[in-house]
Design an enzyme around this catalytic site. Structure first.
Site, PDB file in Angstrom:
ATOM      1  N   ASP A 103       1.828   4.471  -2.912  1.00 18.13           N
ATOM      2  CA  ASP A 103       1.147   4.419  -1.898  1.00 18.13           C
ATOM      3  C   ASP A 103       2.402   3.190  -0.952  1.00 18.13           C
ATOM      4  O   ASP A 103       2.649   2.989  -0.092  1.00 18.13           O
ATOM      5  CB  ASP A 103       0.125   3.146  -2.561  1.00 18.13           C
ATOM      6  CG  ASP A 103       0.189   2.474  -3.515  1.00 18.13           C
ATOM      7  OD1 ASP A 103       1.926   2.637  -4.359  1.00 18.13           O
ATOM      8  OD2 ASP A 103      -0.731   1.336  -4.476  1.00 18.13           O
ATOM      9  N   ARG A 115       5.452 -10.059  -6.801  1.00 18.21           N
ATOM     10  CA  ARG A 115       4.859 -11.635  -7.451  1.00 18.21           C
ATOM     11  C   ARG A 115       5.153 -12.047  -7.841  1.00 18.21           C
ATOM     12  O   ARG A 115       5.462 -13.232  -6.955  1.00 18.21           O
ATOM     13  CB  ARG A 115       4.338 -10.586  -8.922  1.00 18.21           C
ATOM     14  CG  ARG A 115       3.525  -9.492  -8.667  1.00 18.21           C
ATOM     15  CD  ARG A 115       2.206  -9.405  -9.778  1.00 18.21           C
ATOM     16  NE  ARG A 115       2.166  -8.233 -10.049  1.00 18.21           N
ATOM     17  CZ  ARG A 115       0.677  -8.007 -10.787  1.00 18.21           C
ATOM     18  NH1 ARG A 115      -0.245  -8.731 -10.965  1.00 18.21           N
ATOM     19  NH2 ARG A 115       0.466  -6.545 -10.899  1.00 18.21           N
ATOM     20  N   GLU A 149       6.895  -5.425 -10.540  1.00 16.63           N
ATOM     21  CA  GLU A 149       6.151  -6.109 -10.471  1.00 16.63           C
ATOM     22  C   GLU A 149       6.760  -7.487 -10.617  1.00 16.63           C
ATOM     23  O   GLU A 149       6.571  -8.086  -9.614  1.00 16.63           O
ATOM     24  CB  GLU A 149       5.418  -5.955 -12.035  1.00 16.63           C
ATOM     25  CG  GLU A 149       4.316  -4.098 -12.083  1.00 16.63           C
ATOM     26  CD  GLU A 149       3.529  -4.378 -10.953  1.00 16.63           C
ATOM     27  OE1 GLU A 149       3.104  -5.989 -10.668  1.00 16.63           O
ATOM     28  OE2 GLU A 149       2.957  -3.514 -10.633  1.00 16.63           O
ATOM     29  N   GLU A 171      -7.168  -4.379  -1.179  1.00 15.73           N
ATOM     30  CA  GLU A 171      -6.246  -2.669  -0.602  1.00 15.73           C
ATOM     31  C   GLU A 171      -7.435  -3.592   0.535  1.00 15.73           C
ATOM     32  O   GLU A 171      -7.668  -3.370   1.916  1.00 15.73           O
ATOM     33  CB  GLU A 171      -6.558  -2.414  -1.254  1.00 15.73           C
ATOM     34  CG  GLU A 171      -4.509  -1.897  -1.431  1.00 15.73           C
ATOM     35  CD  GLU A 171      -5.213  -2.695  -3.322  1.00 15.73           C
ATOM     36  OE1 GLU A 171      -4.123  -2.890  -3.979  1.00 15.73           O
ATOM     37  OE2 GLU A 171      -6.440  -2.596  -3.976  1.00 15.73           O
TER      38      GLU A 171
END
Length: 673
Positions: free
Chosen positions: A437, A308, A304, A573
């Site tokens: 994913d 980010r 993360e 998404e």
């Protein structure tokens, strides 16, 4: 000592020479008369007086000059001829004829055509010319070396945007390019790029930039203005109630902390730049300069914080050219490196950026596959910019290791990997949702970032898409929607996370970059499904997870929602994939679908005092049960993709020059130095 005989002979030889020269100068019968015959005899005598070596050298020089003349004529003759004589037909077809030089060559090389016609992938689809108007506006084009901050061009938004001089086309390479064949499809490396080097020579330095050619800007339309208004409303809530903190709690007018590093602010930096919000950007920059410090005794999640924070800083550096953001990126990048100090080189999930220690979660020694394989774009780019190879080396080792692992199912990978053994765990469960994913997304995007030359990445991506089609694709009832389910120990589940809606955009991006055309067909089918995940719900907003009906039932839709799955987190998404689909097809329906989603966000998630909130129940329009949390990715991804979706300017983050990380931060596609 000379003999008497020799002394007697020498004077007559000198007299003979003297008399001869004197006679010639006197103009006697044997003297110089400037006739051609005399000159020929004189030159011949001088030629005969030369040594054999001297004559050979002269003959060689004459031959060499003759050869050079012939070569110069053949190489220069055609360009001179094409510059002076060019029919209209020639001008129209010039770029289509192999080997013909253009007077004004394009910045990007022509796409390569495949000559294979076999197997499941009969051919490569060359890049089609975009249907959208080719007009520049917004941020600069790809900056291989970011510009200095003092060289700016004012835009109509009042934002000072760094602008780059167009990249000059390189000379044609004479060496053969390596190719990769996948079931009959031949993919050639991008002629304009070079592969990533494991040894970085010199750090990238900002370069001076001249303003681009002045062209009529593409006006911001009403839908884009609506996105700007939505962003400003969200930003107002963050600025008023959560400034400098990780996330806004808009209902309680407070904030929540995850890492204590201003996640929302950093995530939104490049969004503000792209939207042209000068005042908001400058205020946020001041906070980064004065208040953002990474020397804190705090555990952060490697994945993360990479996508980010590191991704956001690198992207903002490239768009703005401000070295402040690169320095901050280097700082956080170095502080994340202890995560890779494991027996297997598979990184731990958590890092204490103040103490320089790392560890797995308390409940397991595993890391998730998506997390350890979705940090590569950022660390590779950090190496390219800083000249320090350790960042790229660490993440490349992870990908090479995963490439060799057993436990895959036709390219599909399990969700977990052990940091001690380096092996997959929890085998037999395969999904394109949470925990797996972005592994598939980054296979393709690393290949694109590095110039389409890292064949292992492409092989793994192509094999994985075949695995998806073989094991995970099904059609729902009654509308025959194509969806991606999950496989658990041989049993198929019709469950699909909203996260999986990244896939249509990724497939379209691959097709745009020369992969097989059936990827685009699958993308078109899947984006229809993702849209229906919104359209078939009462609020017009998708839940976090849906289940599809495999058998027709009276009174039932394709989409079924379980009580535990009906929350909406303002995820990006579907909008992300709508952006890719519109950019590559020009089909306005994708913009219309995105507009519906934005209107429903405004209707059911907007908080009057500032900000947007995630909701607990997308099936209850009268009371969607707000959760009092605005995720940082709503500003970093969702609204950014909305703005790009509604734009008709293909140079607003040109997808031939930038690749988005999984947090929607654009990073440059590598080009030759």
């Amino acid at each position: 000592m000379y003999s008497a005989a020799a002394a007697a002979v020498s004077p007559p030889r000198r007299d003979f020479i003297s008399v001869t020269l004197s006679a010639e100068r006197a103009g006697g019968t044997g003297g110089y008369n400037n006739s051609k015959a005399w000159r020929r005899r004189s030159c011949w005598r001088k030629w005969k007086q030369l040594s054999r070596l001297q004559r050979s050298v002269i003959l060689f020089l004459f031959a060499f000059l003759a050869v050079c003349g012939v070569l110069s004529y053949t190489s220069l003759g055609e360009p001179w001829k094409s510059l002076t004589i060019k029919s209209p037909d020639d001008q129209r077809t010039e770029s289509a004829i192999p080997g013909l030089k253009l007077a004004n060559p394009a910045v990007l090389p022509a796409p390569q055509k495949a000559d294979a016609n076999l197997g499941d992938y009969p051919e490569l689809s060359p890049q089609k010319p975009p249907k959208l108007p080719h007009i520049r506006r917004g941020p600069s084009n790809l900056q291989i070396k970011p510009p200095r901050r003092d060289v700016r061009l004012k835009t109509r938004h009042g934002t000072s945007r760094a602008v780059e001089q167009p990249v000059q086309p390189d000379k044609e390479e004479k060496t053969e390019k390596s190719v990769i064949s996948w079931r009959g499809a031949v993919i050639e490396p991008d002629q304009s790029t070079e592969p990533p080097s494991s040894k970085i020579k010199e750090p990238e330095k900002p370069s001076s930039v001249e303003a681009e050619d002045q062209k009529e800007p593409v006006p911001i339309n009403e839908r884009q203005m609506a996105v700007i208004e939505a962003f400003r409303h969200a930003w107002k809530g963050y600025r008023d109630f959560a400034w400098g903190h990780d996330e806004l709690k808009p209902l309680s007018k407070s904030y929540s902390e995850w890492f204590g590093l201003g996640l929302t602010l950093i995530d939104a930096l490049d969004t503000m730049w792209i939207l042209g919000l000068k005042e908001e950007f400058e205020e946020a920059r001041k906070w980064v300069a004065t208040d953002l410090a990474f020397d804190k005794n705090v555990d952060v999640n490697l994945f993360e914080s990479t996508i980010r924070i590191l991704g956001g800083l690198l992207s903002t550096y490239h768009l703005s050219g401000d070295s402040l953001f690169l320095e901050k990126a280097k700082d956080i990048g170095n502080r994340l490196m202890p995560a890779f100090k494991t027996p297997s080189k598979i990184p731990y999930s958590d890092v204490n950026i103040g103490r320089g220690t790392a560890h797995p979660p308390r409940w397991t020694s595993d890391s998730t596959v998506a997390e350890v394989t979705s940090i590569q774009l950022e660390f590779r780019e950090l190496s390219r910019l800083t000249g320090d190879e350790k960042f790229q080396k660490a993440v490349d080792e992870v990908m090479k290791h995963v490439h060799t692992l057993s436990g895959k199912n036709d390219g599909l990978v399990p969700m977990f990997i052990n940091t001690n053994s380096g092996q997959f765990t929890h085998l037999g469960v395969y999904t394109l949702g949470a925990r797996a994913d972005s592994y598939y997304e980054y296979l393709l995007k690393q290949w694109i970032q590095g110039g389409k030359k890292e064949n292992e990445l492409l092989e793994d991506y192509m094999r994985a898409i075949e695995g998806v089609k073989k094991h995970l694709l099904q059609r729902s009832q009654p509308k025959q929607l194509t969806f991606v389910g999950e496989l658990a120990h041989g049993h198929f589940s019709a469950k699909m996370d909203h996260l999986v809606c990244f896939l249509p955009g990724t497939l379209a991006l691959g097709a745009h970059n020369g992969l097989t055309a059936d990827h685009m067909k699958l993308a078109e089918a899947l984006i229809e499904t993702c849209y229906q995940m919104y359209a078939q719900v009462e609020t017009g907003l998708s839940p976090e997870i849906v289940h599809f009906n495999l058998h027709a039932q009276k009174g039932h839709k394709d989409v079924e929602i379980k009580p535990a799955d009906r929350h909406n987190l303002l995820r990006p998404e579907t909008v992300e994939s709508l952006f890719y689909m519109y950019r590559f097809t020009g089909d306005k329906k994708y913009q219309d679908w995105g507009w519906e989603i934005l209107q429903n966000f405004n209707k059911y998630t907007r908080v009057p005092t500032g900000g947007y909130t995630s909701i607990n129940n997308v099936q209850n329009p009268s009371n969607p049960e707000p959760r009092d949390k605005m995720e940082s990715f709503f500003l970093g991804e969702t609204l950014k993709y909305m703005f790009l979706l509604f734009s008709d300017d293909i140079d607003l983050i040109n997808l031939d020059k930038y690749v988005f990380n999984t947090e929607a931060h654009p990073l440059p596609i590598w080009a030759p130095a």
